[in-house]
Design a protein around this motif. Sequence first.
Motif, short mmCIF file in Angstrom:
data_model
loop_
_atom_site.label_atom_id
_atom_site.label_comp_id
_atom_site.label_asym_id
_atom_site.label_seq_id
_atom_site.Cartn_x
_atom_site.Cartn_y
_atom_site.Cartn_z
N GLU A 21 0.83 -1.21 0.00
CA GLU A 21 0.00 0.00 0.00
C GLU A 21 0.86 1.26 0.00
O GLU A 21 0.54 2.24 -0.66
CB GLU A 21 -0.93 -0.02 1.21
N PHE A 86 -6.27 17.62 4.41
CA PHE A 86 -7.08 16.49 3.96
C PHE A 86 -8.56 16.72 4.14
O PHE A 86 -9.37 15.95 3.65
CB PHE A 86 -6.67 15.23 4.74
N GLU A 113 -5.28 12.69 -3.27
CA GLU A 113 -6.69 12.35 -3.39
C GLU A 113 -6.93 11.32 -4.50
O GLU A 113 -7.78 10.43 -4.36
CB GLU A 113 -7.50 13.62 -3.66
N LEU A 116 -6.23 7.84 -3.27
CA LEU A 116 -7.32 7.34 -2.44
C LEU A 116 -8.55 6.97 -3.28
O LEU A 116 -9.23 5.99 -3.00
CB LEU A 116 -7.71 8.37 -1.38
N LEU A 117 -8.83 7.77 -4.31
CA LEU A 117 -9.97 7.45 -5.19
C LEU A 117 -9.75 6.13 -5.91
O LEU A 117 -10.69 5.35 -6.11
CB LEU A 117 -10.17 8.58 -6.20
N ASN A 119 -7.93 3.70 -4.75
CA ASN A 119 -7.74 2.63 -3.76
C ASN A 119 -8.57 2.95 -2.52
O ASN A 119 -8.03 3.33 -1.48
CB ASN A 119 -6.27 2.49 -3.40
N PRO A 120 -9.91 2.80 -2.60
CA PRO A 120 -10.79 3.24 -1.51
C PRO A 120 -10.50 2.61 -0.15
O PRO A 120 -10.74 3.22 0.89
CB PRO A 120 -12.19 2.85 -1.99
N SER A 121 -9.97 1.38 -0.14
CA SER A 121 -9.71 0.72 1.14
C SER A 121 -8.66 1.47 1.96
O SER A 121 -8.65 1.38 3.20
CB SER A 121 -9.25 -0.72 0.91
N SER A 123 -8.52 4.64 2.37
CA SER A 123 -9.15 5.76 3.05
C SER A 123 -9.57 5.38 4.47
O SER A 123 -9.41 6.16 5.41
CB SER A 123 -10.38 6.24 2.28
N ILE A 124 -10.10 4.16 4.65
CA ILE A 124 -10.56 3.74 5.96
C ILE A 124 -9.40 3.72 6.95
O ILE A 124 -9.50 4.23 8.07
CB ILE A 124 -11.23 2.35 5.87
N LEU A 126 -6.53 5.35 6.79
CA LEU A 126 -5.99 6.68 7.03
C LEU A 126 -6.93 7.52 7.89
O LEU A 126 -6.48 8.30 8.73
CB LEU A 126 -5.69 7.37 5.70
N PHE A 127 -8.22 7.36 7.70
CA PHE A 127 -9.17 8.14 8.50
C PHE A 127 -9.16 7.69 9.96
O PHE A 127 -9.45 8.48 10.86
CB PHE A 127 -10.58 8.05 7.92
#
Length: 230
Positions: A21, A86, A113, A116-117, A119-121, A123-124, A126-127
């Motif tokens: 990742e 962010f 951004e 992340l778009l 590779n949506p997984s 985002s979880i 990192l958030f």
Amino acid sequence: MSGEIPVLKNTMFFKDLSDQELLLFLPIMNKRKLPDKTNLFLQGDTISNVFIATEGKIKIFRNDPSGKEQVLHFKQSGDLFPHVGFFRHGEYPANAQAIEDSEVYVIAIKDFEQVLLNNPSLSIKLFRVLGDQIVNLQQRLEEMALRSANERILLLLVRLCETHGTGKKDGWIKLNTRFKNADLANMIGTTRESVNRMISHLRKEDAVIVKDGEYLVYIEKIKDELLNIT
């Protein structure tokens, strides 16, 4: 490029990501050298990049309407900033300046951004880290509202030992950034006089040694002082 993987692994923001990742971010990272006193960005500039400090020290500060400087943070190796980049498009809320020869990696927000778009997984993961940062900020706001000036000074010393400290023998921790008492006061919203009095007291108690701006802190004695106040 894989040589930058350790840089990301040392960055709290990316701590939960695998090597595979992390590889996704390497093409969008650009190294930048910052000679001492170089401004990285100014308060009011349009937010376009986030930064990872890898060498040296970066001071984050604001100037109030009267021109007085308020130090917010000191960033060092492994720190990513500003987190506000962010959340929204807008302006940098503070200034960033190297206070010694430094190095950062620059990541354009638009490129970040896009990763992340694609590779949506990610985002979880990192958030979740951003959530930890928000909790930390809430704790500091509670300190400002509920703690006395002396308590805030002691809590700041504990926090600086954790974030800017190098272990020394016999229980002493050396802060690897030089601080003026005015810097400490600005970081917790108190007066330099209050910091002067507390540091003078701690020196008499052999809990702090200050020489040429360098701090040695006996962390257990600081914690004992905090317990005695509370």
